[in-house]
Motif scaffolding. Structure first.
Motif, mmCIF file in Angstrom:
data_model
loop_
_atom_site.group_PDB
_atom_site.id
_atom_site.type_symbol
_atom_site.label_atom_id
_atom_site.label_comp_id
_atom_site.label_asym_id
_atom_site.label_seq_id
_atom_site.Cartn_x
_atom_site.Cartn_y
_atom_site.Cartn_z
ATOM 1 N N TYR A 123 0.855 -1.188 0.000
ATOM 2 C CA TYR A 123 0.000 0.000 0.000
ATOM 3 C C TYR A 123 0.889 1.236 0.000
ATOM 4 N N GLU A 124 0.796 2.026 -1.068
ATOM 5 C CA GLU A 124 1.672 3.188 -1.206
ATOM 6 C C GLU A 124 0.942 4.509 -0.962
ATOM 7 N N THR A 125 -0.392 4.554 -1.083
ATOM 8 C CA THR A 125 -1.108 5.810 -0.870
ATOM 9 C C THR A 125 -2.393 5.597 -0.082
ATOM 10 N N GLY A 126 -2.937 6.708 0.393
ATOM 11 C CA GLY A 126 -4.235 6.711 1.052
ATOM 12 C C GLY A 126 -4.214 7.522 2.333
ATOM 13 N N PRO A 127 -5.343 8.100 2.766
ATOM 14 C CA PRO A 127 -6.662 8.103 2.109
ATOM 15 C C PRO A 127 -6.743 9.137 0.974
ATOM 16 N N ASP A 128 -7.729 8.966 0.098
ATOM 17 C CA ASP A 128 -7.874 9.815 -1.081
ATOM 18 C C ASP A 128 -8.851 10.958 -0.813
ATOM 19 N N SER A 129 -8.591 12.091 -1.476
ATOM 20 C CA SER A 129 -9.468 13.248 -1.333
ATOM 21 C C SER A 129 -9.618 13.932 -2.689
ATOM 22 N N LEU A 130 -10.842 14.345 -3.003
ATOM 23 C CA LEU A 130 -11.111 15.101 -4.230
ATOM 24 C C LEU A 130 -11.946 16.314 -3.851
ATOM 25 N N ARG A 131 -11.318 17.489 -3.913
ATOM 26 C CA ARG A 131 -12.006 18.728 -3.537
ATOM 27 C C ARG A 131 -11.825 19.752 -4.645
ATOM 28 N N ASP A 132 -12.935 20.258 -5.156
ATOM 29 C CA ASP A 132 -12.905 21.259 -6.223
ATOM 30 C C ASP A 132 -12.052 20.815 -7.391
ATOM 31 N N GLY A 133 -12.152 19.527 -7.726
ATOM 32 C CA GLY A 133 -11.411 18.982 -8.853
ATOM 33 C C GLY A 133 -9.958 18.680 -8.566
ATOM 34 N N HIS A 134 -9.507 18.925 -7.342
ATOM 35 C CA HIS A 134 -8.105 18.663 -6.977
ATOM 36 C C HIS A 134 -8.025 17.354 -6.205
ATOM 37 N N PHE A 135 -7.248 16.412 -6.729
ATOM 38 C CA PHE A 135 -7.085 15.098 -6.105
ATOM 39 C C PHE A 135 -5.808 15.079 -5.276
ATOM 40 N N SER A 136 -5.893 14.509 -4.088
ATOM 41 C CA SER A 136 -4.699 14.380 -3.253
ATOM 42 C C SER A 136 -4.755 13.080 -2.468
ATOM 43 N N THR A 137 -3.597 12.528 -2.206
ATOM 44 C CA THR A 137 -3.478 11.303 -1.419
ATOM 45 C C THR A 137 -2.054 11.219 -0.877
ATOM 46 N N PRO A 138 -1.874 11.061 0.425
ATOM 47 C CA PRO A 138 -0.518 11.015 0.970
ATOM 48 C C PRO A 138 0.212 9.729 0.608
ATOM 49 N N PHE A 139 1.508 9.841 0.360
ATOM 50 C CA PHE A 139 2.294 8.625 0.131
ATOM 51 C C PHE A 139 2.600 7.956 1.463
ATOM 52 N N GLN A 140 2.908 6.680 1.422
ATOM 53 C CA GLN A 140 3.215 5.930 2.639
ATOM 54 C C GLN A 140 4.683 5.515 2.706
ATOM 55 N N TYR A 141 5.287 5.179 1.595
ATOM 56 C CA TYR A 141 6.706 4.819 1.567
ATOM 57 C C TYR A 141 7.460 5.793 0.680
ATOM 58 N N THR A 142 8.674 6.121 1.055
ATOM 59 C CA THR A 142 9.514 6.971 0.234
ATOM 60 C C THR A 142 9.985 6.201 -0.990
ATOM 61 N N GLU A 143 10.525 6.940 -1.940
ATOM 62 C CA GLU A 143 11.063 6.295 -3.132
ATOM 63 C C GLU A 143 12.173 5.318 -2.766
ATOM 64 N N ALA A 144 13.033 5.705 -1.826
ATOM 65 C CA ALA A 144 14.137 4.834 -1.412
ATOM 66 C C ALA A 144 13.613 3.552 -0.773
ATOM 67 N N GLU A 145 12.547 3.665 0.018
ATOM 68 C CA GLU A 145 11.978 2.472 0.660
ATOM 69 C C GLU A 145 11.374 1.534 -0.376
ATOM 70 N N LEU A 146 10.693 2.097 -1.375
ATOM 71 C CA LEU A 146 10.142 1.256 -2.431
ATOM 72 C C LEU A 146 11.250 0.610 -3.251
ATOM 73 N N HIS A 147 12.335 1.329 -3.483
ATOM 74 C CA HIS A 147 13.491 0.735 -4.169
ATOM 75 C C HIS A 147 13.990 -0.491 -3.410
ATOM 76 N N ALA A 148 14.064 -0.364 -2.080
ATOM 77 C CA ALA A 148 14.533 -1.486 -1.266
ATOM 78 C C ALA A 148 13.602 -2.684 -1.403
ATOM 79 N N ALA A 149 12.292 -2.425 -1.442
ATOM 80 C CA ALA A 149 11.328 -3.517 -1.581
ATOM 81 C C ALA A 149 11.460 -4.184 -2.946
ATOM 82 N N VAL A 150 11.567 -3.366 -4.004
ATOM 83 C CA VAL A 150 11.687 -3.913 -5.358
ATOM 84 C C VAL A 150 12.975 -4.710 -5.503
ATOM 85 N N GLU A 151 14.075 -4.202 -4.950
ATOM 86 C CA GLU A 151 15.352 -4.909 -5.043
ATOM 87 C C GLU A 151 15.299 -6.237 -4.304
#
Length: 442
Positions: free
Chosen positions: A227-255
């Motif tokens: 799970y990399e994002t959540g919770p989701d929000s859509l306000r006035d056409g603007h979508f936002s969702t916080p990330f959960q893992y940094t790019e470096a952390e995801l790199h470690a998982a993929v490796e």
């Protein structure tokens, strides 16, 4: 899976269904098909056959099957002396369907409650029923995207299917998905003194990700779901969702996954989490509500699949607890559809995944309809589902097309799916690995 508020459902119907399921398994006809049904040659004949790679309809269409493999395909094939001829009439033969985002361990009802109230054994019974329902609907291969708190119980389901103990699709499984403390699937709406468990396995940094991944593979996982994002929000056409893992952390998982020749797939709905996932080199970004131009460029370049999962959002909109929630789901779907068209224009690879589980198993062919509704041609949707799905599962050159040497995963539908994609919701014949599991009488 994408969250939604639903009414609770008792597990008793699934338990009662199991008695029926046991009787079905003991029936002489099915027992024969599971053991000896594929040990002879069979010729399938229908009015049409879809060549998925060329996009052409062959009329009439025939397939010669021997044991579990396709031997010959065309408008007319050899008929060995002992071959069984199955005439499917005014139907179209095509490869078995592939759903790359399913939840066998979920059913319609309040997701958080069912994972708390129902035991893992009860949920496993429901999962094997779900696997049967998906197969009978024509889905001969699937990717289970997390057991939602049932640990590695999907290993038992996959292995039982592989050993022909129960009917079901070919499966790629992830075990429990991986999440941060307080993340998307954590039990954050409960009294903390009750210590309600998360529906995912905690990993809060790169080192913990590596440890969890190793444990998941030890327990039988084919890939890792994060799970990399959540919770989701859509306000006035603007979508936002916080990330959960940094790019470096995801790199470690993929490796770590790639060290074992395996992959990471992410639940990621928007930026910057989707960009981090693409840079890290995940195999798929599931849901993909929002992708930046750079993310789409990387996904096209690296051939990272987007899996839109429109069907689940439609279901939540139609079964929302309140009108306000229904409207929120519809606005989110409209936003997603607009972004989907941008992704198609950017050449982002697509695969078909429905997120089935919170809506009834066996009904997920609806996803094809929605992908066409929101911008794909019927052929493009079928190629995404079959060719894209087979590649994503790592079974290219085995499934996803009707070709000599491929596994005999074959379905039949009424009419022509290139003219009316909705015919996929009315599968009348299912063969998997040369065994006939469904044949409706004409």
């Amino acid at each position: 899976m994408i969250s939604g508020t639903m009414k609770s459902k008792s597990g008793l119907p699934a338990l009662l269904s199991f008695a029926f399921f046991s009787c079905v398994l003991c029936s002489p006809a099915l027992a024969q098909s599971l053991t000896a049904g594929s040990k002879h040659a069979a010729v399938l004949h229908a009015a049409r056959l879809l060549d998925i790679e060329s996009g052409k309809i062959i009329s009439p269409g025939e397939v010669l099957v021997e044991d579990e493999r396709i031997v010959e395909v065309g408008s007319s094939v050899r008929r060995p002396a002992a071959a069984e001829v199955i005439d499917l009439g005014d139907a179209t033969l095509l490869p078995g369907l592939i759903d790359v985002h399913v939840h066998l361990f979920l059913h319609p009802g309040a997701e958080d409650l069912q994972t708390v109230e129902e035991s893992v054994p009860q949920r496993t019974i429901s999962a094997l029923l779900a696997a049967r329902d998906d197969l009978m609907a024509g889905f001969t291969a699937e990717r289970d995207m997390g057991t939602e708190g049932a640990g590695s119980a999907d290993t038992a389901i996959r292995n039982a299917i592989n050993h022909s103990a129960i009917p079901g699709p070919r499966l790629r499984i992830s075990g429990n998905a991986v999440d941060i403390l307080g993340g998307h699937e954590d039990a954050i709406h409960y009294n903390p003194d009750q210590h309600v468990l998360s529906n995912a396995t905690y990993a809060n940094n790169a080192a913990e990700l590596v440890t969890v991944i190793r444990q998941q593979f030890k327990e039988g996982a084919d890939f890792i779901k994060v799970y990399e994002t959540g919770p989701d929000s859509l306000r006035d056409g603007h979508f936002s969702t916080p990330f959960q893992y940094t790019e470096a952390e995801l790199h470690a998982a993929v490796e770590e996954a790639s060290r074992s020749g395996k992959h990471v797939a992410v639940h990621a709905t928007g930026e910057p989490g989707t960009l981090y996932a693409a840079r890290a080199g995940v195999v798929s970004i599931d849901h993909a509500y929002q992708l930046s131009e750079e993310t789409m460029r990387l996904m096209h370049e690296k051939q990272i699949f987007a899996v839109p999962t429109f069907a689940i959002a439609e279901y939540f909109a139609e079964h929302a607890a309140t009108p306000a929630q229904s409207e929120r789901e519809r606005r989110m779907q409209d936003f997603h559809a607009q972004e989907f068209r941008k992704q198609l224009a950017a050449g982002v690879p697509m695969a078909v995944g429905s997120d089935v589980g919170p809506f009834p198993h066996g009904t997920q062919a609806r996803e094809f309809n929605l992908m066409v509704k929101y911008g794909m041609t019927p052929l493009a949707a079928l190629q995404a589902g079959l060719l894209g799905g087979a590649k994503l599962l790592g079974w290219q050159d085995q499934i996803g097309a009707l070709k000599p040497g491929y596994l005999a995963d074959i379905i039949a539908v009424p009419g022509d799916p290139l003219k009316d994609i909705s015919v996929l919701e009315n599968v009348s014949f299912v063969m998997k690995g040369g065994t006939v599991y469904r044949q409706d009488h004409r």
